[in-house]
Structures are given as structure tokens and as C-alpha cells.
Design a protein around this motif. Structure first.
Motif, short mmCIF file in Angstrom:
data_model
loop_
_atom_site.label_atom_id
_atom_site.label_comp_id
_atom_site.label_asym_id
_atom_site.label_seq_id
_atom_site.Cartn_x
_atom_site.Cartn_y
_atom_site.Cartn_z
N ALA A 1 -23.53 13.92 28.29
CA ALA A 1 -24.30 14.90 29.07
C ALA A 1 -24.14 16.30 28.49
CB ALA A 1 -23.86 14.87 30.52
N GLU A 2 -22.94 16.66 28.15
CA GLU A 2 -22.69 17.99 27.59
C GLU A 2 -23.43 18.17 26.27
OE1 GLU A 2 -18.96 20.80 26.05
OE2 GLU A 2 -18.61 18.73 26.66
N VAL A 3 -23.38 17.15 25.43
CA VAL A 3 -24.04 17.24 24.12
C VAL A 3 -25.55 17.34 24.29
CG1 VAL A 3 -24.49 16.02 21.97
CG2 VAL A 3 -22.18 16.06 22.90
N LEU A 4 -26.13 16.51 25.16
CA LEU A 4 -27.58 16.52 25.36
C LEU A 4 -28.03 17.86 25.91
CD1 LEU A 4 -28.36 12.95 26.75
CD2 LEU A 4 -28.59 13.80 24.41
N ARG A 5 -27.28 18.42 26.85
CA ARG A 5 -27.66 19.72 27.42
C ARG A 5 -27.66 20.81 26.36
NH1 ARG A 5 -24.61 18.10 32.07
NH2 ARG A 5 -22.75 19.08 31.17
N GLY A 6 -26.86 20.64 25.32
CA GLY A 6 -26.77 21.65 24.28
C GLY A 6 -27.82 21.54 23.19
N LEU A 7 -28.63 20.48 23.23
CA LEU A 7 -29.66 20.31 22.20
C LEU A 7 -30.79 21.31 22.40
CD1 LEU A 7 -29.98 16.40 22.10
CD2 LEU A 7 -28.75 17.87 20.49
N PRO A 8 -31.24 21.95 21.34
CA PRO A 8 -32.35 22.89 21.47
C PRO A 8 -33.68 22.17 21.63
CG PRO A 8 -31.71 22.67 19.17
CD PRO A 8 -30.72 21.88 19.96
N GLY A 9 -34.53 22.64 22.51
CA GLY A 9 -35.85 22.04 22.67
C GLY A 9 -35.91 21.01 23.78
N ARG A 10 -36.83 20.06 23.63
CA ARG A 10 -37.12 19.07 24.67
C ARG A 10 -36.43 17.74 24.38
NH1 ARG A 10 -43.43 18.82 24.32
NH2 ARG A 10 -42.88 18.79 22.10
N ARG A 11 -36.13 17.01 25.45
CA ARG A 11 -35.44 15.72 25.34
C ARG A 11 -36.17 14.68 26.18
NH1 ARG A 11 -30.68 19.49 27.15
NH2 ARG A 11 -32.57 20.11 28.26
N TYR A 12 -36.55 13.58 25.53
CA TYR A 12 -37.32 12.55 26.21
C TYR A 12 -36.67 11.18 26.04
CZ TYR A 12 -41.02 16.08 26.18
OH TYR A 12 -41.73 17.23 26.34
N VAL A 13 -36.84 10.33 27.05
CA VAL A 13 -36.48 8.92 26.94
C VAL A 13 -37.76 8.14 26.67
CG1 VAL A 13 -35.78 6.89 28.26
CG2 VAL A 13 -34.37 8.95 28.30
N TYR A 14 -37.73 7.32 25.63
CA TYR A 14 -38.86 6.47 25.22
C TYR A 14 -38.35 5.04 25.25
CZ TYR A 14 -42.50 4.69 21.95
OH TYR A 14 -43.52 3.98 21.35
N THR A 15 -38.78 4.27 26.25
CA THR A 15 -38.18 2.96 26.49
C THR A 15 -39.21 1.87 26.68
OG1 THR A 15 -36.76 1.71 28.04
CG2 THR A 15 -38.02 3.54 28.96
N ASN A 16 -38.85 0.66 26.31
CA ASN A 16 -39.68 -0.51 26.59
C ASN A 16 -39.42 -1.06 27.99
OD1 ASN A 16 -41.11 -0.59 24.20
ND2 ASN A 16 -39.77 -2.08 23.21
N GLY A 17 -38.52 -0.41 28.71
CA GLY A 17 -38.27 -0.78 30.09
C GLY A 17 -39.17 0.02 31.02
N SER A 18 -38.88 -0.04 32.31
CA SER A 18 -39.69 0.67 33.29
C SER A 18 -39.08 2.03 33.63
CB SER A 18 -39.80 -0.15 34.58
OG SER A 18 -38.57 -0.12 35.28
N ALA A 19 -39.90 2.90 34.20
CA ALA A 19 -39.41 4.20 34.63
C ALA A 19 -38.36 4.05 35.73
CB ALA A 19 -40.57 5.06 35.12
N TYR A 20 -38.56 3.06 36.61
CA TYR A 20 -37.56 2.81 37.65
C TYR A 20 -36.20 2.53 37.04
CZ TYR A 20 -34.84 0.37 41.18
OH TYR A 20 -33.81 -0.02 42.03
N HIS A 21 -36.18 1.62 36.07
CA HIS A 21 -34.92 1.28 35.40
C HIS A 21 -34.33 2.51 34.73
CE1 HIS A 21 -31.96 -0.88 33.08
NE2 HIS A 21 -32.53 -0.53 31.94
N ALA A 22 -35.16 3.28 34.05
CA ALA A 22 -34.66 4.48 33.36
C ALA A 22 -34.06 5.47 34.36
CB ALA A 22 -35.79 5.14 32.58
N GLU A 23 -34.71 5.66 35.48
CA GLU A 23 -34.21 6.60 36.48
C GLU A 23 -32.85 6.17 37.02
OE1 GLU A 23 -37.38 6.51 39.23
OE2 GLU A 23 -38.73 7.73 37.98
N GLN A 24 -32.69 4.85 37.25
CA GLN A 24 -31.40 4.36 37.75
C GLN A 24 -30.30 4.56 36.72
OE1 GLN A 24 -31.56 3.52 41.02
NE2 GLN A 24 -33.71 4.02 40.63
N VAL A 25 -30.59 4.25 35.47
CA VAL A 25 -29.59 4.38 34.41
C VAL A 25 -29.22 5.84 34.19
CG1 VAL A 25 -29.15 4.07 31.95
CG2 VAL A 25 -30.25 2.24 33.26
N LEU A 26 -30.22 6.69 34.08
CA LEU A 26 -29.95 8.11 33.85
C LEU A 26 -29.15 8.72 35.00
CD1 LEU A 26 -33.40 9.25 32.40
CD2 LEU A 26 -31.26 8.96 31.13
N GLY A 27 -29.48 8.30 36.22
CA GLY A 27 -28.74 8.80 37.36
C GLY A 27 -27.28 8.40 37.33
N ARG A 28 -27.02 7.14 37.01
CA ARG A 28 -25.64 6.65 36.96
C ARG A 28 -24.85 7.30 35.83
NH1 ARG A 28 -23.17 4.28 41.27
NH2 ARG A 28 -24.74 3.14 42.45
#
Length: 212
Positions: A94-121
Motif C-alpha cells: 500500500a505504501e509503495v503504490l501510494r507513492g507511485l506518480p500518476g494513475r493506478r489501475y487494476v486490469y483483471t479477467n475477474g469481476s469488479a466485485y471480486h476486485a473490490e473484495q480483494v483490494l479492500g482486504r
């Protein structure tokens, strides 16, 4: 080395958390169980069918839709039964990602629901500017060009200024051909350069800290 990058494209499963986690095992079981039920077979038969579907169509879901009549939301229903508490916060990432300049996206073959659960955890929700899932891609998965084109257009991404991270090397071929810097997240040394704008990294946070 990544000073020209202003867009960071991150795969989800087996990239933001380890491939040997209990969550990964639940995903595999859920997909196999769904295939077994849909095709009227046992888990052994489902493994063979899944292997064939992935080899020909890129994902089990797309293959099941092409060869059968399954509804995509029905197929993805197993995600509602997953115990996401098997993964926890990753404050280092989390600390490293917050420090990245610019935009950050998740590109997944899964669903948005699954991504939201994983990112939250993982404690990464606030680190990500957007999620592009299999439904947003009209069920066309990575590594197909149509999926990549839709993703890039959706967020107005300039490939030359973007870096993509994925645990499957095949998913990085198209992005690299478009000019993206690619990082194959896989085991081995902490990180190594394979070619111009192509890397392999076993330690994602360590790679980012060392190269930005």
C-alpha cells in the motif's frame, strides 16, 4: 528506470497477493465446481475441461459461454461464496503504490466485485484509481487485443507512458508490442531486466522501490 511512467496497470490475482494463498485455492475450486456443474462432470473432468477452455478461449468463462449457454453472472456466482478473510492488509505494498506518480489501475479477467473484495482486504482500495474487469471488456479476456484496446480507451492511456504488471507472461506480449513497459510478476530473483522495457520481478514492492 521507470521515470517516464505515469500510468501503472496492475493485474489482481497472483500479482497483488501470492499465488499460493488460500484465496487462490478457493478461486480454483470455485471455477472447477462451476464447470463441473455446468458440464455434468466431476472435479477431475472439470480440470480437463477447464484446461481446454483456457487454452482455446483465454478464460474458463469465455470458453463456457462459447461452448455452452451459461450466463456470465451465473458463472461468477461462486465469488459470492468466497471467504475473503483468508487474506489481510499489505501495508508495505500500500505504501509503495501510494507513492507511485500518476494513475493506478487494476486490469483483471475477474469481476469488479471480486476486485473490490480483494483490494479492500489488502488495504489497497484507496491506492487504485479504477478497475477494468471482464464485464467491462465485454467478456473478452486478456491477452486478446480487443480487451487491451477497450482497457486503454476506457481510461485514455498512452501505452508508451504506462507499465503493466501481470503474473502471466502471455498477458504482457500485446502491451509490450504497444510500447508499454511490462513486468512479469513471477518467482526467481527479486527482479531482473529481460530486454528493453521488459522485466521479471518476484518482489513487486521491492522492484517498485528500486526502480522509481
Amino acid at each position: 528506470m521507470l521515470a517516464d511512467i505515469d500510468t501503472w496497470v496492475l493485474d489482481l490475482d497472483n500479482t497483488l497477493y501470492p499465488a499460493d494463498s488460500a484465496l487462490a485455492g478457493q478461486l480454483t475450486h470455485g471455477i472447477l465446481s462451476t464447470i463441473a456443474e455446468h458440464y455434468g462432470t466431476d472435479l477431475t473432468g472439470a480440470r480437463r475441461i477447464q484446461s481446454d477452455l483456457v487454452a482455446e478461449y483465454g478464460t474458463s468463462l469465455r470458453g463456457a459461454m462459447v461452448t455452452g449457454t451459461i450466463d456470465p453472472h451465473e458463472f461468477l456466482g461462486f465469488e459470492q461464496r468466497i471467504d475473503y478473510s483468508t487474506i489481510g492488509p499489505d501495508p508495505v505494498l500500500a505504501e509503495v503504490l501510494r507513492g507511485l506518480p500518476g494513475r493506478r489501475y487494476v486490469y483483471t479477467n475477474g469481476s469488479a466485485y471480486h476486485a473490490e473484495q480483494v483490494l479492500g482486504r489488502l488495504g489497497l482500495t484507496e491506492c487504485i484509481d479504477g478497475v477494468f474487469d471482464i464485464l467491462a471488456a465485454d467478456l473478452i479476456p486478456k491477452p486478446y487485443d480487443e480487451s487491451l484496446d477497450a482497457f486503454l480507451a476506457s481510461f485514455g492511456i498512452d501505452p508508451v507512458r504506462a507499465a503493466m504488471f501481470d503474473d502471466l507472461e502471455v498477458n504482457l506480449t500485446g502491451p509490450h508490442e504497444r510500447g508499454m513497459t511490462t513486468v512479469w510478476v513471477a518467482g526467481g530473483t527479486p527482479y531482473e531486466q529481460l530486454a528493453a522495457r521488459r522485466w521479471r520481478a518476484a518482489d513487486l514492492p521491492g522492484f517498485l522501490r528500486a526502480n522509481i
